[in-house]
Design an enzyme around this catalytic site. Structure first.
Site, short mmCIF file in Angstrom:
data_model
loop_
_atom_site.label_atom_id
_atom_site.label_comp_id
_atom_site.label_asym_id
_atom_site.label_seq_id
_atom_site.Cartn_x
_atom_site.Cartn_y
_atom_site.Cartn_z
N ASN A 122 0.85 -1.20 0.00
CA ASN A 122 0.00 0.00 0.00
C ASN A 122 0.88 1.25 0.00
OD1 ASN A 122 0.60 0.79 2.84
ND2 ASN A 122 -0.37 -1.20 3.22
N LYS A 174 8.93 -17.29 -10.50
CA LYS A 174 8.25 -16.15 -11.12
C LYS A 174 7.10 -16.65 -12.00
CE LYS A 174 8.88 -12.32 -14.21
NZ LYS A 174 9.51 -11.99 -15.47
N ASP A 212 -4.62 -9.91 12.74
CA ASP A 212 -4.75 -8.51 13.16
C ASP A 212 -3.86 -8.30 14.39
OD1 ASP A 212 -5.61 -6.05 14.30
OD2 ASP A 212 -7.44 -6.20 13.11
N PHE A 255 -4.57 3.17 15.02
CA PHE A 255 -4.84 4.20 14.02
C PHE A 255 -6.02 3.70 13.19
CE2 PHE A 255 -1.67 7.66 13.26
CZ PHE A 255 -0.91 7.46 14.41
N LYS A 304 -13.86 0.76 15.56
CA LYS A 304 -12.58 0.05 15.75
C LYS A 304 -12.13 0.18 17.21
CE LYS A 304 -10.93 0.21 11.00
NZ LYS A 304 -10.30 0.97 9.94
#
Ligand code: PMT
Length: 399
Positions: free
Chosen positions: A209, A288, A305, A322, A336
């Site tokens: 990300n 690959k 988690d 966060f 959360k």
């Protein structure tokens, strides 16, 4: 914004980042500080003493054996005058001179002769910053109590990209003037996660990300500045290890989980700022993968988690999560907070140019019976305010 009557001695050494020195002086003066400037001969190649004289409102000192300057204010007197000494930019050469106690010019003599706290804002080519000699000098200076601000990663004047860019004047002046009340986290151990994770698809491809690690590294720096012993578990980033912070580098969510679980029992506070992948390819290929004409389906398996697992421990640390949200920020963050049994959560809206990889952020911090907005500012400044809040909540809840 805090103001002060601080007497700040700014030492400017040779480097292209010297062009930012006038802005540092201007910002420090606007915070109420009296500023005097000393320049090395190399710094005078990049910026003129006259510019710094104009912005500081005081004569600029450059020579150790300058009879006129000595008559006005001798170098020992100048070293005694300062409440705080800031070296910005601090070149690799100057850090080496500081580390070895050399006093061959006015700037290094003052740093050696002052009893005031010394802060340095390094700036240099990324390879010079990564060089073992510089790393050793920085570690030695940090161990002696010299405070480091930056450097940041990014594009450099030499065209290369990596750590070594001087922090921005706003961040440097913020770090000097918004310092946490000394010792807010003294005696406490803080474990922080930062950056992205990379989940392999095959030996050359992965899912990741946009997290740069800047937020988490800023939190680690702020926690260390508040007196905590800090362990930072970091996914892959281009950032240099914050001074005085013990960094464990990992790649995947599973490695981050293992590293956190191995450390958490020895820590009082856990802050999860990493953008951990929620899913990983279930069966990464060992070779690959070859291109084929047909569509390709990847089966993804959920990762563990980490935050939930830490908060669910029999004796959990004070646990801060966060929340990175693109919509319904507060609502999702609150769910959360309760869903993962956290002590506190810092919610940020993320999206194009926001949260991930930017130099600024805005956080809405929520706990069971309160919340506060840390308005848009540099990640360094936001991190200091967040750490202040965490220290206050920790003391309130855990005593
Ligand atoms: O790194 P930067 O470029 O500076 O960007 C900063 C940031 C946007 C990444 C940071 O401010 C931030 O929001 N971090 C949390 C990102 C995230 O994954 O949020 P989330 O809402 O998906 O996860 C909630 C919490 O669970 C987070 O504390 C996360 O660290 C934690 N988590 C999530 C999944 C997982 N497998 N393990 C976890 O611990």
């Amino acid at each position: 914004m805090s103001t002060s009557n601080k007497r700040l001695l700014v030492v400017v050494t040779g480097g292209i980042a010297a062009y930012k020195a006038p802005e540092i002086v201007r910002r420090a003066r606007s915070r109420g500080a009296e500023v005097r400037v000393v320049m090395t001969p190399a710094a005078c190649e990049f910026i003129t003493p006259l510019t710094l004289q104009a912005v500081s409102g005081n004569p600029v000192h450059t020579e150790l054996f300058d009879a006129a300057a000595e008559a006005a204010m001798g170098h020992i007197e100048l070293a005694r005058w300062a409440d705080e000494v800031l070296v910005a930019p601090a070149s690799a050469d100057f850090l080496a001179r500081l580390a070895h106690g050399l006093a061959g010019d006015l700037a290094s003599t003052l740093c050696l002769a002052t009893a005031a706290p010394l802060t340095v804002a390094p700036a240099m080519n990324r390879l010079m910053w990564d060089n073992a000699a510089t790393r050793a000098n920085v570690a030695l200076l940090a161990a002696r109590g010299v405070r480091m601000i930056g450097p940041e990663a990014g594009e450099q004047a030499c065209g290369e990209v990596g750590p070594g860019r001087m922090s921005e004047p706003e961040a440097i002046v913020g770090a000097l003037f918004d310092a946490l009340p000394a010792g807010g986290l003294v005696g406490l151990r803080v474990l922080i996660t930062a950056g992205p994770t990379q989940e392999p698809i095959d030996p050359v491809r992965f899912i990741t990300n946009r997290s740069s690690g800047k937020m988490g590294y800023a939190v680690a720096t702020a926690a260390a500045a508040a007196g905590a012993r800090v362990t930072l578990v970091s996914g892959p980033t281009a950032l240099a290890a914050p001074a005085g912070v013990d960094v464990r580098r990992v790649t995947t969510a599973a490695e981050m989980y293992e590293a956190v679980m191995a450390e958490v029992a020895a820590h009082d506070i856990f802050i999860a700022s990493a953008a951990v992948a929620d899913y990983r390819p279930e069966a990464p290929a060992t070779q690959k993968m070859k291109k084929a004409g047909a569509a390709l389906t990847l089966t993804l398996a959920p990762t563990q988690d980490i935050l939930r697992a830490v908060a669910a421990r029999e004796v959990p640390p004070f646990t801060v999560g966060f929340a990175a949200e693109t919509e319904h920020v507060l609502e999702n963050a609150r769910s959360k907070l309760t869903g993962k049994s956290l002590d506190m959560i810092a919610a940020n809206e993320v999206g194009a140019g926001m949260g991930f990889d930017s130099d600024e952020n805005e956080l809405h911090v929520i706990w069971q019976d309160g919340d506060t907005l840390l308005g848009r500012a540099s990640k360094n400044s936001i991190a200091r305010r967040l750490v202040e809040l965490i220290a206050a909540r920790y003391r309130a809840v855990r005593g």
